[in-house]
Design a protein around this motif. Structure first.
Motif, PDB file in Angstrom:
ATOM      1  N   GLN A 191       0.822  -1.205   0.000  1.00  0.00           N
ATOM      2  CA  GLN A 191       0.000   0.000   0.000  1.00  0.00           C
ATOM      3  C   GLN A 191       0.861   1.261   0.000  1.00  0.00           C
ATOM      4  OE1 GLN A 191      -2.433  -0.815   3.468  1.00  0.00           O
ATOM      5  NE2 GLN A 191      -4.119  -1.588   2.228  1.00  0.00           N
ATOM      6  N   LEU A 192       1.974   1.223   0.719  1.00  0.00           N
ATOM      7  CA  LEU A 192       2.890   2.369   0.739  1.00  0.00           C
ATOM      8  C   LEU A 192       3.521   2.594  -0.624  1.00  0.00           C
ATOM      9  CD1 LEU A 192       4.745   1.991   4.176  1.00  0.00           C
ATOM     10  CD2 LEU A 192       3.330   3.925   3.444  1.00  0.00           C
ATOM     11  N   LEU A 201      11.286   5.962  -3.325  1.00  0.00           N
ATOM     12  CA  LEU A 201      11.756   5.881  -1.949  1.00  0.00           C
ATOM     13  C   LEU A 201      12.710   4.696  -1.832  1.00  0.00           C
ATOM     14  CD1 LEU A 201       8.513   6.430   0.190  1.00  0.00           C
ATOM     15  CD2 LEU A 201      10.117   8.138  -0.659  1.00  0.00           C
ATOM     16  N   SER A 202      13.716   4.848  -0.991  1.00  0.00           N
ATOM     17  CA  SER A 202      14.647   3.745  -0.766  1.00  0.00           C
ATOM     18  C   SER A 202      13.980   2.683   0.105  1.00  0.00           C
ATOM     19  CB  SER A 202      15.918   4.255  -0.085  1.00  0.00           C
ATOM     20  OG  SER A 202      15.617   4.679   1.237  1.00  0.00           O
ATOM     21  N   TYR A 206      11.183   2.977   3.244  1.00  0.00           N
ATOM     22  CA  TYR A 206       9.976   2.161   3.426  1.00  0.00           C
ATOM     23  C   TYR A 206      10.017   1.448   4.773  1.00  0.00           C
ATOM     24  CZ  TYR A 206       8.126   2.720  -1.319  1.00  0.00           C
ATOM     25  OH  TYR A 206       7.574   3.217  -2.474  1.00  0.00           O
ATOM     26  N   SER A 207      11.182   0.942   5.135  1.00  0.00           N
ATOM     27  CA  SER A 207      11.333   0.231   6.407  1.00  0.00           C
ATOM     28  C   SER A 207      11.034   1.161   7.577  1.00  0.00           C
ATOM     29  CB  SER A 207      12.760  -0.320   6.536  1.00  0.00           C
ATOM     30  OG  SER A 207      13.036  -1.229   5.494  1.00  0.00           O
ATOM     31  N   ASP A 208      11.524   2.405   7.474  1.00  0.00           N
ATOM     32  CA  ASP A 208      11.264   3.386   8.541  1.00  0.00           C
ATOM     33  C   ASP A 208       9.769   3.675   8.659  1.00  0.00           C
ATOM     34  OD1 ASP A 208      13.941   3.579   9.132  1.00  0.00           O
ATOM     35  OD2 ASP A 208      14.281   5.391   7.942  1.00  0.00           O
ATOM     36  N   LEU A 209       9.096   3.806   7.524  1.00  0.00           N
ATOM     37  CA  LEU A 209       7.651   4.071   7.535  1.00  0.00           C
ATOM     38  C   LEU A 209       6.881   2.907   8.156  1.00  0.00           C
ATOM     39  CD1 LEU A 209       7.215   5.662   3.977  1.00  0.00           C
ATOM     40  CD2 LEU A 209       6.934   6.823   6.174  1.00  0.00           C
ATOM     41  N   LEU A 210       7.418   1.701   7.988  1.00  0.00           N
ATOM     42  CA  LEU A 210       6.767   0.505   8.539  1.00  0.00           C
ATOM     43  C   LEU A 210       7.193   0.227   9.978  1.00  0.00           C
ATOM     44  CD1 LEU A 210       7.139  -1.780   5.396  1.00  0.00           C
ATOM     45  CD2 LEU A 210       4.968  -0.960   6.345  1.00  0.00           C
ATOM     46  N   LYS A 215      16.323  -5.296   7.023  1.00  0.00           N
ATOM     47  CA  LYS A 215      16.575  -6.736   7.029  1.00  0.00           C
ATOM     48  C   LYS A 215      15.279  -7.493   7.314  1.00  0.00           C
ATOM     49  CE  LYS A 215      19.461 -10.308   9.175  1.00  0.00           C
ATOM     50  NZ  LYS A 215      20.529 -10.580  10.179  1.00  0.00           N
ATOM     51  N   LYS A 216      14.486  -6.976   8.265  1.00  0.00           N
ATOM     52  CA  LYS A 216      13.207  -7.607   8.595  1.00  0.00           C
ATOM     53  C   LYS A 216      12.252  -7.520   7.408  1.00  0.00           C
ATOM     54  CE  LYS A 216       9.823  -9.167  11.293  1.00  0.00           C
ATOM     55  NZ  LYS A 216       9.770 -10.566  11.783  1.00  0.00           N
TER      56      LYS A 216
END
Length: 287
Positions: A191-192, A201-202, A206-210, A215-216
Motif C-alpha cells: 500500500q505504501l 523511496l529507498s 519504506y522500512s522506517d515508515l513501517l 533486514k526484517k
C-alpha cells in the motif's frame, strides 16, 4: 489502434444503487465485442466462474477451475477469453455502495481480498457452494423485488457474502493480518508503494515508515512474495506503468514524470530493463 477503454458503473448518477449482479454468460455474449478486448473498470468486481476456463488479468492469462471467485480492483486490466464458457455471476460495486453504511469497509476489502497477494482467485469448496449460492440468490431477489429497505438488505447480504469469502480464503491460506503481524506488514508495504508511486523511496525509507529494519522487511518480503523488497517496488512500478500506457490520453513523457522519473529517457531504460521492451513497443503491442 484502439485504446484500452474504461467502463463505469452509473458514474455520477447518485440516484442509482451502484451495485449490480449479472449472469456472466449472457452479459459476456451481449457485450462480446468489448468483453474480449483488454479494458478496465472504475469499480470493483467479484467474478464467480461456475465453469472452468481462462481469464486475462493484468497482462497474464490465468487458468482457473470451476467455481472460482476472482477479485478485480478498480483500474485492473482484464478481459474474458473467447475460448472459455464464461459461465457464472458478476458482482459489480462502487466504493460509494460498499462504504454506504460503514466508511471503512473499502479499506478492509483492499486489505483482505483485493490485495493482489497470492492467486488472483479463490476456489469455492463443494461443501460451501450451497451457502454461497443461497446468498447470491437472496441478493438477486432483493435487486429484482426492490421491497422496503432493500438497499440496506442488499448491503447486509453482500457483507455476509464477503465475510463468507474471507473465511474460505482464510481456510485455503491460513495467514491473515488478524493472526500474523508480518502478513499485515507486507500488505502495508504494498500500500505504501502504491501511495508513493509518483516518486522513488529507498528500501530503508519504506522500512522506517513501517517501523521495522530493512533486514526484517527483506525477510518478510521473501516469505510472502518470494522476492526482495526492491523487486516488489519494481514490479508495482512496472505494472502501474503498463496500466498508464494503455491510456492514449497520456504521453510517454507524462507517464514518466507521473512515475517519478526526472527524464523520459530514464523511464524508457527502466521499463526496457524490467520488461525487455520499450514503453512504445509495449503500447503498440497491447492497444
Amino acid at each position: 489502434m484502439e485504446k484500452v477503454k474504461e467502463y463505469h458503473l452509473h458514474k455520477e448518477d447518485h440516484s442509482q444503487l451502484h451495485f449490480e449482479l449479472k449472469d456472466a454468460r449472457p452479459y459476456f455474449l451481449d457485450n462480446y465485442d468489448h468483453a474480449i478486448k483488454a479494458h478496465r473498470h472504475s469499480f470493483y468486481q467479484l467474478v464467480w466462474f461456475t465453469s472452468a476456463g481462462r481469464h486475462y488479468v493484468d497482462y497474464e492469462i490465468v487458468e482457473h477451475p470451476e467455481n472460482t471467485v476472482f477479485f478485480l480492483k478498480k483500474g485492473q486490466i482484464h478481459y474474458f477469453c473467447s475460448d472459455s464458457k464464461n459461465e457464472g455471476y458478476l458482482f459489480h460495486f462502487n466504493d460509494s455502495f460498499i462504504n454506504k453504511f460503514d466508511s471503512d469497509t473499502e479499506n478492509r476489502l483492499n486489505y483482505l481480498l483485493f490485495n493482489e497477494i497470492g492467486n488472483a482467485f479463490i476456489e469455492l469448496p463443494e461443501d460451501k457452494l450451497i451457502k454461497f449460492k443461497q446468498l447470491s440468490v437472496l441478493i438477486a431477489d432483493e435487486l429484482k423485488d426492490k421491497e422496503y429497505n432493500y438497499v440496506q438488505q442488499i448491503y447486509c447480504l453482500f457483507q455476509s457474502l464477503l465475510t463468507f469469502i474471507k473465511r474460505i480464503k482464510q481456510e485455503q491460506q491460513p495467514i491473515s493480518y488478524f493472526t500474523d503481524i508480518d502478513y499485515g506488514i507486507i500488505i502495508r508495504f504494498k500500500q505504501l508503494i502504491d501511495k508513493n508511486i509518483h516518486t522513488f523511496l529507498s528500501i530503508d525509507m519504506y522500512s522506517d515508515l513501517l517501523g521495522i529494519s530493512s533486514k526484517k522487511l527483506t525477510t518478510i518480503s521473501k516469505k510472502y512474495l518470494s522476492t526482495t523488497p526492491a523487486n516488489v517496488v519494481h514490479s508495482i512500478k512496472i505494472l502501474t506503468a503498463k496500466r498508464l500506457l494503455c491510456n492514449h490520453k497520456l504521453t510517454i513523457k507524462e507517464i514518466a514524470y507521473d512515475l517519478g522519473f526526472n527524464q523520459p529517457t530514464y523511464f524508457t531504460k527502466y521499463f526496457k530493463k524490467h520488461t525487455g521492451q520499450k514503453p512504445k513497443e509495449f503500447q503498440n503491442q497491447v492497444l
